[in-house]
Design an enzyme around this catalytic site. Structure first.
Site, PDB file in Angstrom:
ATOM      1  CG  HIS A  82      -1.452   3.924   4.754  1.00  0.00           C
ATOM      2  ND1 HIS A  82      -0.225   4.523   4.933  1.00  0.00           N
ATOM      3  CD2 HIS A  82      -1.582   3.759   3.427  1.00  0.00           C
ATOM      4  CE1 HIS A  82       0.358   4.697   3.764  1.00  0.00           C
ATOM      5  NE2 HIS A  82      -0.448   4.246   2.818  1.00  0.00           N
ATOM      6  CG  ASP A 161       6.875   1.097  -0.202  1.00  0.00           C
ATOM      7  OD1 ASP A 161       6.234   0.612  -1.152  1.00  0.00           O
ATOM      8  OD2 ASP A 161       6.551   2.159   0.355  1.00  0.00           O
ATOM      9  NE  ARG A 168       3.368   0.275  -7.315  1.00  0.00           N
ATOM     10  CZ  ARG A 168       2.668   0.532  -6.200  1.00  0.00           C
ATOM     11  NH1 ARG A 168       3.279   0.657  -5.035  1.00  0.00           N
ATOM     12  NH2 ARG A 168       1.371   0.636  -6.236  1.00  0.00           N
ATOM     13  CB  SER A 183       3.252  -0.324  -1.518  1.00  0.00           C
ATOM     14  OG  SER A 183       3.470   1.002  -1.127  1.00  0.00           O
ATOM     15  CE  LYS A 187       3.955   2.974   2.562  1.00  0.00           C
ATOM     16  NZ  LYS A 187       3.976   3.215   1.137  1.00  0.00           N
TER      17      LYS A 187
HETATM   18  N1  URA Z   1      -0.219   4.038  -0.855  1.00  0.00           N
HETATM   19  C1  URA Z   1       0.934   3.379  -0.651  1.00  0.00           C
HETATM   20  O1  URA Z   1       1.584   3.549   0.376  1.00  0.00           O
HETATM   21  N2  URA Z   1       1.362   2.547  -1.593  1.00  0.00           N
HETATM   22  C2  URA Z   1       0.658   2.323  -2.721  1.00  0.00           C
HETATM   23  O2  URA Z   1       1.081   1.544  -3.535  1.00  0.00           O
HETATM   24  C3  URA Z   1      -0.548   3.009  -2.923  1.00  0.00           C
HETATM   25  C4  URA Z   1      -0.969   3.874  -1.962  1.00  0.00           C
END
Ligand code: URA
Length: 464
Positions: A82, A161, A168, A183, A187
């Site tokens: 990620h 989220d 956000r 966040s 995930k």
């Molecule tokens: N990527 C994400 O999944 N969440 C965030 O808050 C910032 C970047």
């Protein structure tokens, strides 16, 4: 318990209890708490911050807000990757196929664009027919059969989220360490992989503008991951200028295909190989001595990722061996073949890989030219990201549609010499006014100076 009290408590610098955090997450996800109250709490968090315990609790509340995926039925170490979000960051489209081509099991759940940064799901959506919405059973079946699946957040996984992220994005509350960490990690934990590689972006085009913030975010996320029993490694990488040359969805898919075909820009190629190398290490079946993938359980190095303790000789050796394998997959075309297989498996047109002109690029193209001679000393990545958003490639409101063919293509990067009148970048949009306005923003993002600048360091730190 009521939402107004929670907002006031955080506004005044208080520490939220686990029950208060759960109340907010559950209520907002269910639609019982309105956007305006959720926005107020997010803004209070933005200014007053969450401590470590609150961040862990928020992560857990969001992880539990929907289904969690159990990948334990699939053999081998499942590795996820990620990025914290950058400009021109299409590494997932390259790294996932490279790692999978080297035998790593890649179960990847991706996000949409956020603020001035792009998202993998939006990029994949620009491929004709490609579906980024998968039910957990289909996701697992595909990981099992071809070794890789990339899905968006389905409504059932971390729906909290999904809602908070979208809010956000349009309320100026993205750049907060705890909100980003919770966040991402909610995930990642819900998606069920055994190991997680985090690409923590650092610089003007990232949410973390300096190295110490990027290191702190990395440590928080690694701690969250490790406390949930997942091997987690953070690679802190440069985002002082856009990554590669393409910014915008279809443009970035085209560039990812270029990289996997062996003729992509040097920075994104190098970074992708490094990230894939770390994934291969974590995948656990790398023989670090020979740099080859073990083919049987007997040769497999159990938990090879355990060698990744920052900066040790073994860590470097293991990563280098992983990178060597990733490079072989790139040179042999195995990574490109895996991307083709991934696109086909998710309903997309796999022939885009052989003929990227099938990816639609917006009709209006405006060149940005240099006024004077010198070297490109700076390309303000955030300004390029915002300009790209203004072409239509990103969203201004959460319900906005995206122009998949829009974006910015850089012809010059930091360190390149330029002559007056040379084209620095081309801006694409479906709308001529947007293209012209974005071109002016792109021009302002370039700084041309007399001397050759120092080149930014691509990989700044590795934290595990
Ligand atoms: N990527 C994400 O999944 N969440 C965030 O808050 C910032 C970047």
């Amino acid at each position: 318990m009521n939402m107004e009290d929670i907002i006031i408590k955080k506004r005044d610098g208080g520490t939220l209890t686990s029950d208060e955090i759960k109340y907010f997450v559950k209520g907002y996800t269910a639609g019982d708490i309105p956007d305006y109250q959720a926005s107020a709490l997010l803004m209070a968090i933005y200014f007053q911050h969450l401590d470590k315990a609150e961040t862990f609790q928020l992560t857990d509340a969001m992880r539990c807000s929907g289904d969690t995926i159990d990948l334990s039925g699939i053999s081998g170490t499942k590795v996820d990757k990620h990025s914290t979000g950058g400009v021109g960051d299409k590494t997932t489209l390259i790294v996932g196929p490279l790692a999978a081509a080297c035998g790593v099991t890649v179960a990847k759940m991706s996000g949409r664009g956020l603020g001035f940064t792009g998202g993998t799901v939006d990029k994949l959506d620009s491929i004709p027919g490609f579906s980024t919405s998968m039910e957990p059973a289909a996701f697992m079946a595909q990981v099992e059969s071809i070794g890789i699946a990339v899905t968006g957040q389905t409504g059932h996984i971390t729906p909290a989220d999904k809602k908070i992220y979208a809010l956000r994005d349009v309320t100026g509350t993205v750049e907060n360490m705890s909100l980003i960490a919770s966040s991402i990690m909610s995930k990642k934990l819900a998606a069920g992989s055994d190991a997680i590689v985090l690409d923590v972006k650092c610089g003007g085009g990232a949410f973390m503008k300096n190295l110490s913030d990027a290191q702190e975010l990395s440590r928080i996320m690694c701690e969250i991951g490790e406390s949930a029993g997942r091997k987690t490694v953070a690679v802190i990488t440069d985002m002082s200028q856009p990554l590669g040359c393409a910014v915008g969805n279809a443009l970035e898919v085209r560039e990812a295909i270029d990289v996997l075909s062996g003729h992509g820009p040097a920075d994104i190629t190098e970074l992708s190989l490094r990230l894939a190398g770390v994934m291969i290490c974590l995948g656990g079946n790398l023989d670090a001595g020979t740099g080859s993938m073990a083919t049987s359980g007997a040769n497999a190095v159990p938990n090879a990722g355990a060698g990744l303790v920052d900066g040790t000789a073994l860590a470097r050796q293991a990563i280098d061996a992983g990178v060597a394998l990733a490079r072989q997959a790139l040179d042999s075309g195995a990574g490109l073949a895996k991307l083709r297989e991934l696109i086909a498996a998710q309903g997309g047109d796999p022939t885009v890989v052989d003929d990227p002109s099938k990816l639609t690029i917006a009709k209006v193209a405006v060149d940005v030219v240099a006024d004077g001679a010198g070297y490109v000393c700076e390309i303000d990545a955030e300004r390029i990201g915002i300009a790209s958003q203004h072409t239509g490639a990103g969203r201004a409101r959460k319900e906005d549609d995206i122009d998949y063919g829009a974006g910015v293509l850089l012809h010059k990067k930091v360190g390149y010499p330029v002559r007056p009148g040379e084209v620095l970048a081309t801006v694409y949009s479906g709308n001529a006014h947007k293209a012209e306005a974005a071109a002016a923003e792109v021009k302002a993002a370039f700084r041309i100076g007399e001397g050759k600048p120092e080149m930014p360091i691509l990989i700044k730190d590795i934290i595990s």
